[in-house]
Write an enzyme that holds these catalytic residues in place. Structure first.
Site, PDB file in Angstrom:
ATOM      1  N   ARG A  34       0.818  -1.216   0.000  1.00 38.77           N
ATOM      2  CA  ARG A  34       0.000   0.000   0.000  1.00 38.77           C
ATOM      3  C   ARG A  34       0.855   1.271   0.000  1.00 38.77           C
ATOM      4  O   ARG A  34       0.439   2.292  -0.548  1.00 38.77           O
ATOM      5  CB  ARG A  34      -0.966  -0.004   1.189  1.00 38.77           C
ATOM      6  CG  ARG A  34      -2.142  -0.933   0.942  1.00 38.77           C
ATOM      7  CD  ARG A  34      -3.116  -0.937   2.091  1.00 38.77           C
ATOM      8  NE  ARG A  34      -4.387  -1.537   1.665  1.00 38.77           N
ATOM      9  CZ  ARG A  34      -5.310  -1.986   2.497  1.00 38.77           C
ATOM     10  NH1 ARG A  34      -5.131  -1.896   3.798  1.00 38.77           N
ATOM     11  NH2 ARG A  34      -6.436  -2.508   2.019  1.00 38.77           N
ATOM     12  N   LYS A 199     -13.830 -12.516   6.413  1.00 37.91           N
ATOM     13  CA  LYS A 199     -14.908 -11.546   6.685  1.00 37.91           C
ATOM     14  C   LYS A 199     -16.168 -11.958   5.928  1.00 37.91           C
ATOM     15  O   LYS A 199     -16.585 -11.306   4.974  1.00 37.91           O
ATOM     16  CB  LYS A 199     -14.470 -10.154   6.245  1.00 37.91           C
ATOM     17  CG  LYS A 199     -13.390  -9.536   7.109  1.00 37.91           C
ATOM     18  CD  LYS A 199     -13.152  -8.110   6.653  1.00 37.91           C
ATOM     19  CE  LYS A 199     -11.775  -7.635   6.969  1.00 37.91           C
ATOM     20  NZ  LYS A 199     -11.311  -6.606   6.035  1.00 37.91           N
ATOM     21  N   GLY A 357      -6.970  -6.727   1.299  1.00 33.06           N
ATOM     22  CA  GLY A 357      -5.690  -6.476   1.950  1.00 33.06           C
ATOM     23  C   GLY A 357      -4.894  -7.752   2.158  1.00 33.06           C
ATOM     24  O   GLY A 357      -3.710  -7.828   1.809  1.00 33.06           O
ATOM     25  N   GLY A 381     -12.654  -4.092   1.015  1.00 31.35           N
ATOM     26  CA  GLY A 381     -14.052  -3.667   1.138  1.00 31.35           C
ATOM     27  C   GLY A 381     -14.446  -2.680   0.059  1.00 31.35           C
ATOM     28  O   GLY A 381     -15.557  -2.737  -0.475  1.00 31.35           O
TER      29      GLY A 381
HETATM   30  P1  ADP Z   1      -9.009  -9.889   2.474  1.00 27.22           P
HETATM   31  O1  ADP Z   1      -8.248  -8.991   3.400  1.00 27.22           O
HETATM   32  O2  ADP Z   1      -8.190 -10.361   1.309  1.00 27.22           O
HETATM   33  O3  ADP Z   1     -10.309  -9.301   2.063  1.00 27.22           O
HETATM   34  P2  ADP Z   1     -10.101 -11.359   4.696  1.00 27.22           P
HETATM   35  O4  ADP Z   1      -9.677 -10.278   5.601  1.00 27.22           O
HETATM   36  O5  ADP Z   1     -11.548 -11.587   4.500  1.00 27.22           O
HETATM   37  O6  ADP Z   1      -9.368 -11.220   3.269  1.00 27.22           O
HETATM   38  O7  ADP Z   1      -9.545 -12.762   5.188  1.00 27.22           O
HETATM   39  C1  ADP Z   1      -8.186 -13.047   5.338  1.00 27.22           C
HETATM   40  C2  ADP Z   1      -7.997 -14.022   6.473  1.00 27.22           C
HETATM   41  O8  ADP Z   1      -8.816 -15.154   6.280  1.00 27.22           O
HETATM   42  C3  ADP Z   1      -6.595 -14.564   6.568  1.00 27.22           C
HETATM   43  O9  ADP Z   1      -6.007 -14.026   7.740  1.00 27.22           O
HETATM   44  C4  ADP Z   1      -6.785 -16.080   6.676  1.00 27.22           C
HETATM   45  O10 ADP Z   1      -6.003 -16.670   7.678  1.00 27.22           O
HETATM   46  C5  ADP Z   1      -8.247 -16.198   6.998  1.00 27.22           C
HETATM   47  N1  ADP Z   1      -8.863 -17.485   6.594  1.00 27.22           N
HETATM   48  C6  ADP Z   1      -8.874 -18.029   5.371  1.00 27.22           C
HETATM   49  N2  ADP Z   1      -9.490 -19.223   5.383  1.00 27.22           N
HETATM   50  C7  ADP Z   1      -9.883 -19.442   6.651  1.00 27.22           C
HETATM   51  C8  ADP Z   1     -10.564 -20.510   7.304  1.00 27.22           C
HETATM   52  N3  ADP Z   1     -10.949 -21.599   6.653  1.00 27.22           N
HETATM   53  N4  ADP Z   1     -10.804 -20.380   8.630  1.00 27.22           N
HETATM   54  C9  ADP Z   1     -10.398 -19.279   9.296  1.00 27.22           C
HETATM   55  N5  ADP Z   1      -9.761 -18.241   8.741  1.00 27.22           N
HETATM   56  C10 ADP Z   1      -9.501 -18.320   7.426  1.00 27.22           C
HETATM   57 MG    MG Z   2      -8.414  -8.646   5.497  1.00 28.01          MG
END
Ligand code: ADP
Ligand code: MG
Length: 400
Positions: A34, A199, A357, A381
Site C-alpha cells: 500500500r 470476513k 488487503g 471492502g
Molecule cells: P481480504 O483482506 O483479502 O479481504 P479477509 O480479511 O476476509 O481477506 O480474510 C483473510 C484471512 O482469512 C486470513 O487471515 C486467513 O487466515 C483467513 N482465513 C482463510 N481461510 C480461513 C478458514 N478456513 N478459517 C479461518 N480463517 C480463514
Molecule cells: Mg483482510
C-alpha cells in the site's frame, strides 16, 4: 473526477489522504504494497513543488492515541521508497502537525500520525466529523484523495474534508476505478470470481451482484463452510455464519436459475485446533471430503482435489476477480490452496484482478511476482462495495 493534473500545486500545501494501513508484526511492516502503491502520486506532487501533507489511518484504534497503531514506521518506509526524507508529526491536528506543516519547503513531505487517534475521524455524528475535517482543512490548501482502500468509509478525511478544499483524485484511485469499471462493463468471458477469506458477512453481499455478471463463482476460505452447512453438511468447528444460511441458499438457487456455475470445495484440510501463526509449528492437518468434516474439527484450507478443480475452472477464464485467501495462508501447512489459486491466475490468459488487503499481501508474501497479475488492488471492502454497485462516499466526494 478531476485528476492531479487539473490542480495548480506548486508552492501549495496539498493534503493527500492515502491508505497506508499496512500489516505490522511487532512494529515491523510485513507487506509494504500500500505504501508503494501511493508513492508515485506523492512523488509527482513533490516534483511539481507542492508541500505534501500525507495522512492515513492504521488499524482500528479507538479514537485515541495508541502506540501499537502509530504510523511512525510507515513514515520511515515511505521515505526509503521516495528516496527523500519524510517528516513525521506525532499528532494529527495538534501542535506537532501544525509546526511540521508550517516548516515544509516546496517539494517536502510530512506524514501525520494516525487519523483514527481522533474520535472525529470515524464518528457517526455529522457535526463531530465535520469539526475534525475543519481542523484538517486548516493544514492545507488543496486535497488529493488517493486512499482507495478507505473510499467506502464515510469518514472525516475521506468524505467531509474534500468538500472543504479544492480537490482531485490521485493516480492510484484513478487506476483502481478504471480497473473496476472494466470489471463491471465490458468483461471478457468466461468471467470467473473466486471468493474466500474470513470476513464472511462483509463479502456475502457482493455475491448478489456478481450473480448477475459472472459466469462462474468459486468459493473457498472461511466463507465455504456457511455454504457447506447450508447444503446440509457437518462443518464441525469451522468458521460459520449461521444467520446467513437463508441468504446463502437464496444465492445457490439464483445461481442455478441464471446458469451461473457455483463451485464449492470438494475436500478440505481440517484440524482440531487453529494453527500457531507465530512459531509455525507443524499443524499436521487431515484431508477430508467436504461432506465428511468431523464434528470436533475445523476446516482451514481447501484440499488437493479442490486445488486441482479450481485450477481447471480458472484455466479458460477471460477475466478473473479474486478476493480472499483460500485458507489460513499465514501458516505454511494451510497456504497451498491460496498458492494454487494464485498460480492458476498466473497460468491463465485472463485479465486478473486481486483485491483485499490479505489477499494482496498473501500473493506477495507467498513469493509470487506481482507483475504477473493484471492488477493487485489496494482495496478490499472498497472494491467489493464498488462491485456491489454501491455509491462509495470517498468517490462521491471527489466527484463533487
Ligand atoms: P481480504 O483482506 O483479502 O479481504 P479477509 O480479511 O476476509 O481477506 O480474510 C483473510 C484471512 O482469512 C486470513 O487471515 C486467513 O487466515 C483467513 N482465513 C482463510 N481461510 C480461513 C478458514 N478456513 N478459517 C479461518 N480463517 C480463514
Ligand atoms: Mg483482510
Amino acid at each position: 473526477m478531476k485528476t492531479i493534473e487539473d490542480l495548480d500545486v506548486a508552492g501549495k500545501r496539498v493534503f493527500v489522504r492515502a491508505d497506508l494501513n499496512v500489516p505490522l508484526s511487532d512494529g515491523r511492516i510485513t507487506d509494504d504494497g500500500r505504501i508503494r502503491a501511493v508513492a508515485p502520486t506523492i512523488a509527482k506532487l513533490v516534483e511539481r513543488g507542492a508541500k505534501v501533507v500525507v495522512a492515513s489511518h492504521l488499524g482500528r484504534p479507538k479514537g485515541a492515541p495508541d502506540p501499537q497503531f502509530s504510523l511512525a514506521p510507515v513514515a520511515e518506509r515511505l521515505g526509503e521508497i521516495l528516496g527523500r526524507p519524510v517528516a513525521f508529526a506525532t499528532d494529527t491536528v495538534g501542535g506537532s502537525a501544525r509546526s511540521a506543516v508550517a516548516a515544509l519547503a516546496d517539494g517536502e513531505v510530512v506524514l501525520l500520525e494516525n487519523l483514527r487517534f481522533n474520535a472525529g475521524e470515524t464518528s457517526k455524528d455529522d457535526a463531530e466529523r465535520k469539526a475534525f475535517a475543519e481542523q484538517l482543512a486548516a493544514l492545507a490548501d488543496l486535497y488529493v484523495g488517493d486512499g482507495f482502500g478507505a473510499v467506502h468509509r464515510k469518514h472525516a478525511s475521506v468524505y467531509d474534508l474534500p468538500a472543504l478544499l479544492p480537490h482531485a483524485a490521485g493516480d492510484l484511485i484513478a487506476t483502481e476505478v478504471g480497473v473496476l469499471k472494466k470489471l463491471t462493463e465490458d468483461v471478457k468471458r468466461p468471467y470467473v470470481v473466486v471468493l474466500g477469506g474470513a470476513k464472511v458477512s462483509d463479502k456475502l453481499g457482493v455475491i448478489d451482484n456478481l450473480l448477475k455478471k459472472a459466469d462462474r463463482i468459486l468459493i473457498g476460505g472461511g466463507m465455504a463452510y456457511t455454504f457447506l452447512k447450508a447444503k446440509g453438511h457437518e462443518v464441525g468447528i469451522s468458521l460459520l455464519q449461521e444467520d446467513q444460511i437463508p441468504t446463502v441458499l437464496g444465492y445457490l438457487a439464483e445461481a442455478e436459475e441464471r446458469g451461473v456455475e457455483f463451485v464449492l470445495p470438494v475436500d478440505v484440510l481440517v484440524s482440531a485446533e487453529f494453527p500457531d501463526l507465530k512459531g509455525k509449528t507443524p499443524a499436521n492437518p487431515d484431508t477430508v471430503a467436504s461432506d465428511e468434516i468431523p464434528a470436533d474439527k475445523e476446516g482451514l484450507d481447501i484440499g488437493p482435489k479442490t486445488r486441482e478443480l479450481y485450477a481447471a475452472k480458472l484455466a479458460d477464464a477471460g477475466t478473473v476477480f479474486w478476493n480472499g485467501p483460500m485458507g489460513v495462508f499465514e501458516h505454511p501447512d494451510y497456504a497451498n490452496g491460496t498458492k494454487a489459486v494464485a498460480q492458476a491466475l498466473i497460468d491463465s490468459n485472463a485479465f486478473t484482478v486481486v483485491g483485499g488487503g490479505d489477499s494482496a499481501a498473501a500473493v506477495r508474501i507467498l513469493g509470487f511476482d506481482e507483475t504477473k497479475f493484471g492488477h493487485i488492488s489496494t482495496g478490499g471492502g472498497a472494491s467489493l462495495e464498488y462491485l456491489e454497485g454501491k455509491t462509495l462516499p470517498g468517490l462521491a466526494a471527489l466527484e463533487g
